[in-house]
Design a protein around this motif. Structure first.
Motif, PDB file in Angstrom:
ATOM      1  N   LEU A   1      -1.335  -5.401  -5.694  1.00 10.38           N
ATOM      2  CA  LEU A   1      -1.467  -4.274  -6.618  1.00 10.38           C
ATOM      3  C   LEU A   1      -1.339  -4.656  -8.094  1.00 10.38           C
ATOM      4  O   LEU A   1      -2.060  -4.095  -8.932  1.00 10.38           O
ATOM      5  CB  LEU A   1      -0.473  -3.173  -6.264  1.00 10.38           C
ATOM      6  CG  LEU A   1      -0.792  -2.407  -4.970  1.00 10.38           C
ATOM      7  CD1 LEU A   1       0.158  -1.236  -4.795  1.00 10.38           C
ATOM      8  CD2 LEU A   1      -2.231  -1.920  -4.955  1.00 10.38           C
TER       9      LEU A   1
ATOM     10  N   ALA B   1       3.790   0.931  -8.883  1.00  9.80           N
ATOM     11  CA  ALA B   1       2.807  -0.148  -8.766  1.00  9.80           C
ATOM     12  C   ALA B   1       2.201  -0.488 -10.129  1.00  9.80           C
ATOM     13  O   ALA B   1       1.190  -1.177 -10.205  1.00  9.80           O
ATOM     14  CB  ALA B   1       1.708   0.249  -7.795  1.00  9.80           C
TER      15      ALA B   1
ATOM     16  N   ARG C   1       1.482  -4.763  -1.018  1.00  6.28           N
ATOM     17  CA  ARG C   1       1.520  -4.096  -2.321  1.00  6.28           C
ATOM     18  C   ARG C   1       1.991  -5.057  -3.412  1.00  6.28           C
ATOM     19  O   ARG C   1       1.419  -5.101  -4.510  1.00  6.28           O
ATOM     20  CB  ARG C   1       2.435  -2.868  -2.261  1.00  6.28           C
ATOM     21  CG  ARG C   1       1.912  -1.768  -1.347  1.00  6.28           C
ATOM     22  CD  ARG C   1       2.622  -0.444  -1.603  1.00  6.28           C
ATOM     23  NE  ARG C   1       4.052  -0.543  -1.345  1.00  6.28           N
ATOM     24  CZ  ARG C   1       4.626  -0.308  -0.172  1.00  6.28           C
ATOM     25  NH1 ARG C   1       3.872   0.049   0.864  1.00  6.28           N
ATOM     26  NH2 ARG C   1       5.927  -0.399  -0.023  1.00  6.28           N
TER      27      ARG C   1
ATOM     28  N   LEU D   1      -2.981   4.550  -9.880  1.00  5.75           N
ATOM     29  CA  LEU D   1      -1.956   3.957  -9.019  1.00  5.75           C
ATOM     30  C   LEU D   1      -0.591   4.589  -9.268  1.00  5.75           C
ATOM     31  O   LEU D   1      -0.308   5.087 -10.362  1.00  5.75           O
ATOM     32  CB  LEU D   1      -1.876   2.452  -9.256  1.00  5.75           C
ATOM     33  CG  LEU D   1      -3.089   1.642  -8.804  1.00  5.75           C
ATOM     34  CD1 LEU D   1      -2.955   0.187  -9.241  1.00  5.75           C
ATOM     35  CD2 LEU D   1      -3.252   1.728  -7.285  1.00  5.75           C
TER      36      LEU D   1
ATOM     37  N   ALA E   1      -1.716   1.085  -1.843  1.00  4.76           N
ATOM     38  CA  ALA E   1      -0.532   1.765  -2.365  1.00  4.76           C
ATOM     39  C   ALA E   1      -0.023   2.814  -1.383  1.00  4.76           C
ATOM     40  O   ALA E   1       1.188   3.016  -1.240  1.00  4.76           O
ATOM     41  CB  ALA E   1      -0.853   2.413  -3.709  1.00  4.76           C
TER      42      ALA E   1
END
Length: 369
Positions: free
Chosen positions: A110, A61, A106, A57, A98
């Motif tokens: 995430l 994030a 997000r 990621l 993402a």
């Protein structure tokens, strides 16, 4: 072209290999295969604790920003040990959010995807002859949201997922949509798979959904290309793990007073396996590099997926063959590699489907030399 891993990816691979090797032992796999969830929750927690689930990621994030290359390194190591965790779907789903999700999506999903406390799965396939990029499932706009109707086949690791990314056709083109697993209008029907994963068919009847990116802007093509590449990475690991079992077996098993590995016919079988594994590796990293660089990638992805489907299946067949009678013993470790190789070779369509799409590219004059 140099496809050698950089320092960060080498470190990631070494750590992942250590964790998968320690956890995914044949004894542990037998236990997980008969469990309620068919997922090794302890392994999943350890992958999270080591930061491996977050590694692909972006940094904003909570990840390490290793992207698809980092994910493919992890998937290759998972495939070597046929480790029962929903890595390719959960991690790829998080990468899709993402890359294409809204700020709200997000922020909401995430962090939990990065620490493994929540999982996303992918509903990309339908019953034939629907193609992942041209789904029969439809989505209609309603206010700020969407309503989806249709059927998705064999959604991986469905029971443990909190959300599912669904491809659907709209008036503006195909789109990717986020649906809560327990949303109104969703019905799940269990569908146990070759790899013992508890998948499910998903029926959607006017189910509420959120768009991930705008329909018709290439998001579905993005998830399709990344998914095929991720599967090729898993299959590469499966093939390598199978060949390792074969080499160990043939070097210690004797016939007529000498190791089986010294027989020319057996050597030819393993040589063919090594050639196909090398082809799988080169075409995988060609696709990964093209995707990471934002190039025109369909050809590279299809070539990698074809080698994974055709070459990967050839390898696990040969490995099972050179093991003789114990190769078909369902309790012998190499049989799991055969089961995984068989299923990976048909996910998102088999080798024939990949060749058909490559043929269309050739007919349209878009294949490069």
């Amino acid at each position: 072209m140099d496809f050698s891993l950089g320092e960060e990816l080498e470190e990631l691979r070494n750590l992942a290999r250590e964790i998968f090797t320690d956890h995914a032992t044949p004894e542990r796999l037998r236990t997980v295969e008969t469990s309620r969830t068919r997922v090794d929750d302890k392994l999943w927690a350890d992958l999270s604790a080591a930061g491996l689930l977050a590694a692909p990621l972006p940094e904003d994030a909570g990840g390490a920003g290793l992207g698809l290359p980092g994910l493919c390194v992890l998937l290759e190591e998972q495939g070597r040990r046929v480790a029962p965790v929903p890595l390719w779907t959960a991690a790829l789903g998080a990468l899709a959010l993402a890359a294409h999700g809204t700020a709200g999506q997000r922020a909401a999903l995430l962090p939990a995807a990065a620490d493994g406390s929540a999982r996303i799965t992918l509903a990309l396939e339908e019953f034939a002859p629907a193609d992942p990029c041209t789904p029969w499932t439809t989505a209609v706009a309603e206010g700020d949201g969407w309503r989806i109707t249709g059927t998705k086949a064999v959604v991986p690791s469905a029971s443990g997922a909190d959300h599912v990314l669904v491809t659907a056709a709209t008036h503006a083109g195909t789109g990717l949509f986020l649906v809560r697993r327990d949303a109104p209008g969703t019905t799940w029907t269990s569908a146990e798979t070759t790899t013992y994963d508890l998948a499910a068919h998903l029926d959607l009847d006017d189910a509420p959904a959120e768009a991930v990116g705008a329909p018709g802007t290439g998001v579905v093509e993005w998830i399709d290309g990344h998914a095929r590449t991720a599967l090729a990475a898993v299959q590469l690991g499966v093939a390598q793990g199978a060949v390792r079992y074969a080499a160990d077996h043939l070097s210690t098993r004797e016939q007529f007073g000498r190791p089986l590995a010294t027989f020319q016919a057996v050597q030819h079988q393993l040589a063919d396996c090594v050639i196909e594994v090398d082809a799988m590796r080169v075409t995988l990293w060609q696709a990964v590099t093209a995707l990471a660089d934002g190039e025109d990638t369909e050809q590279a992805v299809l070539v990698a997926k074809w080698w994974a489907s055709e070459g990967g299946l050839n390898v696990v067949h040969r490995v099972q063959h050179v093991h003789g009678g114990i190769g078909v013993d369902t309790d012998y470790p190499v049989h799991r590699h055969f089961l995984w190789g068989k299923q990976m070779s048909t996910t998102l369509g088999g080798a024939a489907g990949d060749l058909a799409r490559l043929g269309d590219l050739l007919a349209n004059g878009t294949v490069t030399s």
